[in-house]
Design an enzyme around this catalytic site. Sequence first.
Site, PDB file in Angstrom:
ATOM      1  N   GLN A 103       0.849  -1.198   0.000  1.00  0.00           N
ATOM      2  CA  GLN A 103       0.000   0.000   0.000  1.00  0.00           C
ATOM      3  C   GLN A 103       0.879   1.240   0.000  1.00  0.00           C
ATOM      4  OE1 GLN A 103      -3.412  -0.507   3.047  1.00  0.00           O
ATOM      5  NE2 GLN A 103      -1.884  -1.980   3.680  1.00  0.00           N
ATOM      6  N   VAL A 105       3.593   4.128  -0.943  1.00  0.00           N
ATOM      7  CA  VAL A 105       3.920   4.870  -2.170  1.00  0.00           C
ATOM      8  C   VAL A 105       5.385   5.303  -2.141  1.00  0.00           C
ATOM      9  CG1 VAL A 105       1.525   5.696  -2.381  1.00  0.00           C
ATOM     10  CG2 VAL A 105       3.214   7.123  -1.182  1.00  0.00           C
ATOM     11  N   ASP A 106       6.135   4.861  -1.113  1.00  0.00           N
ATOM     12  CA  ASP A 106       7.461   5.436  -0.846  1.00  0.00           C
ATOM     13  C   ASP A 106       8.601   4.855  -1.686  1.00  0.00           C
ATOM     14  OD1 ASP A 106       8.027   2.953   0.378  1.00  0.00           O
ATOM     15  OD2 ASP A 106       7.526   3.709   2.379  1.00  0.00           O
ATOM     16  N   HIS A 121      -1.458   1.565  -4.204  1.00  0.00           N
ATOM     17  CA  HIS A 121      -1.826   2.981  -4.046  1.00  0.00           C
ATOM     18  C   HIS A 121      -0.912   3.924  -4.820  1.00  0.00           C
ATOM     19  CE1 HIS A 121      -4.015   1.812  -0.042  1.00  0.00           C
ATOM     20  NE2 HIS A 121      -4.708   1.494  -1.125  1.00  0.00           N
ATOM     21  N   CYS A 149       0.844  22.653 -14.854  1.00  0.00           N
ATOM     22  CA  CYS A 149      -0.213  22.051 -15.671  1.00  0.00           C
ATOM     23  C   CYS A 149       0.344  21.141 -16.750  1.00  0.00           C
ATOM     24  CB  CYS A 149      -1.051  23.139 -16.341  1.00  0.00           C
ATOM     25  SG  CYS A 149      -2.156  23.923 -15.171  1.00  0.00           S
ATOM     26  N   CYS A 152      -2.595  19.427 -21.723  1.00  0.00           N
ATOM     27  CA  CYS A 152      -4.043  19.552 -21.956  1.00  0.00           C
ATOM     28  C   CYS A 152      -4.653  20.666 -21.109  1.00  0.00           C
ATOM     29  CB  CYS A 152      -4.756  18.232 -21.649  1.00  0.00           C
ATOM     30  SG  CYS A 152      -5.069  17.928 -19.894  1.00  0.00           S
ATOM     31  N   THR A 190       0.486  -2.885   8.757  1.00  0.00           N
ATOM     32  CA  THR A 190      -0.711  -2.161   8.286  1.00  0.00           C
ATOM     33  C   THR A 190      -1.807  -2.230   9.333  1.00  0.00           C
ATOM     34  OG1 THR A 190      -2.432  -2.011   6.588  1.00  0.00           O
ATOM     35  CG2 THR A 190      -1.477  -4.195   6.921  1.00  0.00           C
ATOM     36  N   ASN A 215       2.968  -6.900  13.168  1.00  0.00           N
ATOM     37  CA  ASN A 215       2.566  -5.501  13.369  1.00  0.00           C
ATOM     38  C   ASN A 215       2.894  -5.095  14.801  1.00  0.00           C
ATOM     39  OD1 ASN A 215       1.088  -3.502  11.625  1.00  0.00           O
ATOM     40  ND2 ASN A 215      -0.099  -3.248  13.501  1.00  0.00           N
ATOM     41  N   GLU A 217       1.106  -3.541  16.827  1.00  0.00           N
ATOM     42  CA  GLU A 217      -0.037  -3.688  17.744  1.00  0.00           C
ATOM     43  C   GLU A 217      -1.118  -4.527  17.066  1.00  0.00           C
ATOM     44  OE1 GLU A 217      -1.008   0.446  18.210  1.00  0.00           O
ATOM     45  OE2 GLU A 217      -1.548   0.631  16.098  1.00  0.00           O
TER      46      GLU A 217
HETATM   47  C1  BJW Z   1       4.501  -1.041  12.684  1.00  0.00           C
HETATM   48  C2  BJW Z   1       5.692  -0.391  12.929  1.00  0.00           C
HETATM   49  C3  BJW Z   1       6.843  -1.182  12.886  1.00  0.00           C
HETATM   50  C4  BJW Z   1       4.175   1.078  13.071  1.00  0.00           C
HETATM   51  N1  BJW Z   1       6.742  -2.470  12.604  1.00  0.00           N
HETATM   52  N2  BJW Z   1       4.421  -2.326  12.432  1.00  0.00           N
HETATM   53  C5  BJW Z   1     -15.030  -1.388   2.273  1.00  0.00           C
HETATM   54  C6  BJW Z   1     -15.414  -1.064   3.554  1.00  0.00           C
HETATM   55  C7  BJW Z   1     -15.319   0.260   4.007  1.00  0.00           C
HETATM   56  C8  BJW Z   1     -14.843   1.278   3.184  1.00  0.00           C
HETATM   57  C9  BJW Z   1     -14.459   0.956   1.904  1.00  0.00           C
HETATM   58  C10 BJW Z   1     -14.562  -0.357   1.470  1.00  0.00           C
HETATM   59  N3  BJW Z   1     -14.098  -0.400   0.182  1.00  0.00           N
HETATM   60  C11 BJW Z   1     -13.706   0.847  -0.184  1.00  0.00           C
HETATM   61  C12 BJW Z   1     -13.924   1.709   0.841  1.00  0.00           C
HETATM   62  C13 BJW Z   1     -13.610   3.177   0.861  1.00  0.00           C
HETATM   63  C14 BJW Z   1     -12.171   3.491   1.164  1.00  0.00           C
HETATM   64  C15 BJW Z   1     -11.812   2.931   2.553  1.00  0.00           C
HETATM   65  O1  BJW Z   1     -11.189   1.904   2.696  1.00  0.00           O
HETATM   66  N4  BJW Z   1     -12.206   3.632   3.611  1.00  0.00           N
HETATM   67  C16 BJW Z   1     -11.919   3.185   4.988  1.00  0.00           C
HETATM   68  C17 BJW Z   1     -10.867   4.090   5.616  1.00  0.00           C
HETATM   69  C18 BJW Z   1     -13.194   3.195   5.772  1.00  0.00           C
HETATM   70  N5  BJW Z   1     -11.289   2.964   0.134  1.00  0.00           N
HETATM   71  C19 BJW Z   1     -11.052   3.629  -0.999  1.00  0.00           C
HETATM   72  O2  BJW Z   1     -11.600   4.681  -1.261  1.00  0.00           O
HETATM   73  C20 BJW Z   1     -10.125   2.986  -2.013  1.00  0.00           C
HETATM   74  N6  BJW Z   1     -10.724   2.982  -3.308  1.00  0.00           N
HETATM   75  C21 BJW Z   1     -11.726   2.170  -3.628  1.00  0.00           C
HETATM   76  O3  BJW Z   1     -12.141   1.337  -2.856  1.00  0.00           O
HETATM   77  O4  BJW Z   1     -12.234   2.363  -4.897  1.00  0.00           O
HETATM   78  C22 BJW Z   1     -13.496   1.748  -5.214  1.00  0.00           C
HETATM   79  C23 BJW Z   1     -14.564   2.670  -4.719  1.00  0.00           C
HETATM   80  C24 BJW Z   1     -14.675   3.905  -5.288  1.00  0.00           C
HETATM   81  C25 BJW Z   1     -15.680   4.771  -4.840  1.00  0.00           C
HETATM   82  C26 BJW Z   1     -16.492   4.388  -3.779  1.00  0.00           C
HETATM   83  C27 BJW Z   1     -16.322   3.141  -3.186  1.00  0.00           C
HETATM   84  C28 BJW Z   1     -15.351   2.266  -3.666  1.00  0.00           C
HETATM   85  C29 BJW Z   1      -8.839   3.809  -2.161  1.00  0.00           C
HETATM   86  C30 BJW Z   1      -8.049   3.852  -0.919  1.00  0.00           C
HETATM   87  C31 BJW Z   1      -6.844   4.777  -1.113  1.00  0.00           C
HETATM   88  C32 BJW Z   1      -6.019   4.963   0.162  1.00  0.00           C
HETATM   89  N7  BJW Z   1      -5.056   5.985  -0.049  1.00  0.00           N
HETATM   90  C33 BJW Z   1      -4.051   6.277   0.983  1.00  0.00           C
HETATM   91  C34 BJW Z   1      -3.178   7.460   0.489  1.00  0.00           C
HETATM   92  C35 BJW Z   1      -2.236   7.009  -0.613  1.00  0.00           C
HETATM   93  C36 BJW Z   1      -1.369   8.116  -1.099  1.00  0.00           C
HETATM   94  C37 BJW Z   1      -0.487   8.685  -0.006  1.00  0.00           C
HETATM   95  O5  BJW Z   1       0.365   7.978   0.582  1.00  0.00           O
HETATM   96  O6  BJW Z   1      -0.627   9.855   0.258  1.00  0.00           O
HETATM   97  O7  BJW Z   1      -3.238   5.124   1.206  1.00  0.00           O
HETATM   98  S1  BJW Z   1      -4.757   6.594   2.586  1.00  0.00           S
HETATM   99  C38 BJW Z   1      -3.471   5.797   3.504  1.00  0.00           C
HETATM  100  O8  BJW Z   1      -3.996   4.623   4.177  1.00  0.00           O
HETATM  101  C39 BJW Z   1      -2.487   5.265   2.441  1.00  0.00           C
HETATM  102  C40 BJW Z   1      -2.127   3.927   3.013  1.00  0.00           C
HETATM  103  O9  BJW Z   1      -1.606   3.101   1.985  1.00  0.00           O
HETATM  104  C41 BJW Z   1      -3.431   3.437   3.595  1.00  0.00           C
HETATM  105  C42 BJW Z   1      -3.296   2.363   4.614  1.00  0.00           C
HETATM  106  O10 BJW Z   1      -2.577   2.779   5.727  1.00  0.00           O
HETATM  107  P1  BJW Z   1      -1.538   1.786   6.429  1.00  0.00           P
HETATM  108  O11 BJW Z   1      -0.450   1.492   5.487  1.00  0.00           O
HETATM  109  O12 BJW Z   1      -2.268   0.633   6.988  1.00  0.00           O
HETATM  110  O13 BJW Z   1      -0.923   2.726   7.554  1.00  0.00           O
HETATM  111  P2  BJW Z   1      -1.456   3.035   9.050  1.00  0.00           P
HETATM  112  O14 BJW Z   1      -0.757   4.231   9.518  1.00  0.00           O
HETATM  113  O15 BJW Z   1      -2.932   3.054   9.095  1.00  0.00           O
HETATM  114  O16 BJW Z   1      -0.994   1.760   9.899  1.00  0.00           O
HETATM  115  C43 BJW Z   1       0.370   1.473  10.149  1.00  0.00           C
HETATM  116  C44 BJW Z   1       0.458   0.261  11.068  1.00  0.00           C
HETATM  117  O17 BJW Z   1       1.822  -0.056  11.237  1.00  0.00           O
HETATM  118  C45 BJW Z   1      -0.122   0.507  12.472  1.00  0.00           C
HETATM  119  O18 BJW Z   1      -0.996  -0.562  12.820  1.00  0.00           O
HETATM  120  C46 BJW Z   1       1.111   0.495  13.389  1.00  0.00           C
HETATM  121  O19 BJW Z   1       0.894  -0.108  14.652  1.00  0.00           O
HETATM  122  C47 BJW Z   1       2.074  -0.350  12.600  1.00  0.00           C
HETATM  123  N8  BJW Z   1       3.498  -0.064  12.826  1.00  0.00           N
HETATM  124  N9  BJW Z   1       5.430   0.962  13.236  1.00  0.00           N
HETATM  125  C48 BJW Z   1       5.503  -2.991  12.425  1.00  0.00           C
HETATM  126  N10 BJW Z   1       8.077  -0.615  13.154  1.00  0.00           N
HETATM  127 ZN    ZN Z   2      -3.629  16.298 -19.218  1.00  0.00          ZN
END
Ligand code: BJW
Ligand code: ZN
Length: 251
Positions: A103, A105-106, A121, A149, A152, A190, A215, A217
């Site tokens: 997930q 983007v880094d 992502h 821009c 386009c 995650t 993870n 936690e």
């Molecule tokens: C450690 C540690 C160490 C720390 N060792 N561990 C089904 C149910 C409900 C909602 C939805 C669903 N399906 C779709 C949705 C909507 C939405 C969604 O999921 N919403 C929920 C939040 C409720 N999803 C979307 O919109 C997705 N698109 C989609 O589904 O399209 C179809 C659709 C369209 C229209 C309507 C409906 C459906 C797209 C999701 C895009 C997410 N984008 C981001 C930003 C990316 C760009 C950027 O980086 O700026 O992605 S948001 C952000 O969250 C980023 C991450 O990839 C993502 C996940 O976060 P992640 O990686 O889990 O990080 P953290 O911080 O949450 O957790 C880190 C963990 O590590 C923690 O637990 C720590 O404890 C642990 N940790 N140190 C081990 N050393």
């Molecule tokens: Zn364009």
Amino acid sequence: MQMMEMSDELLRLMRTAGKVAVLTGAGISAESGVPTFRGKEGLWSKFRAEELATVEAFMNNPQLVWEWYLHRRELMNRVEPNPGHQALVEMEKIFDDFTLITQNVDDLHRRAGSENIVELHGNITRNKCFECGRPYFNEITLEGGKIPCCECGGRLRPDVVWFGELLPEGALDRAFAASQRAELFFTVGTSALVHPAASMPIAAKRSGACLVEVNLEPTPLTELADYAFHGKSGEILPHLIERLTDDRKVP
Ligand code: BJW
Ligand code: ZN
């Protein structure tokens, strides 16, 4: 679900498994110095991801959203992959069919040397047009507070996936296919809150995979996991690989 020392049973499975998939999140890069999204330590706690990583935020305040991304891009350029990323490079060498679904983007998995990566992502190092999607390769600057821009006329944006947007074409299919054929599925660093990424381990488990969580936690996946290791991925993953390679040496 076991939280434990590495069990013999898991080692046995790791020794015989051919098809392995891993889902990573921000936690794997935390030890490189990249802040997570939702943790207490998260630099972004000033802004929740849900406030900036959206199409609406970009339309309302593209300057703020670009400042956030340029700041993160600069930080991500400065940091290095950590032992957690490196352990996954080793895993790819060990297992015949290995898919790394991220997930993040880094770009740290690619920089570490992983090859079969599915970026769910997008990637913060790339830009594209907000209107026509065309890639844009030059560096972005916000001189004069202006958003650059495309030919386009559309505004440029980072090539990442925001909430409500579809995942890159093909990425979802590749990720689900790898999850469903996996005998072993690792979820690493995650919070498992964002879908469809968080559906991958569930799909893997439903198709018969052994699910291992690494993870800091517990997460909503912990109850579903066959094994849960709670600690730093940069310590736990290298330990797993070390035990496995020791074990593989035994005839
Ligand atoms: C450690 C540690 C160490 C720390 N060792 N561990 C089904 C149910 C409900 C909602 C939805 C669903 N399906 C779709 C949705 C909507 C939405 C969604 O999921 N919403 C929920 C939040 C409720 N999803 C979307 O919109 C997705 N698109 C989609 O589904 O399209 C179809 C659709 C369209 C229209 C309507 C409906 C459906 C797209 C999701 C895009 C997410 N984008 C981001 C930003 C990316 C760009 C950027 O980086 O700026 O992605 S948001 C952000 O969250 C980023 C991450 O990839 C993502 C996940 O976060 P992640 O990686 O889990 O990080 P953290 O911080 O949450 O957790 C880190 C963990 O590590 C923690 O637990 C720590 O404890 C642990 N940790 N140190 C081990 N050393
Ligand atoms: Zn364009």
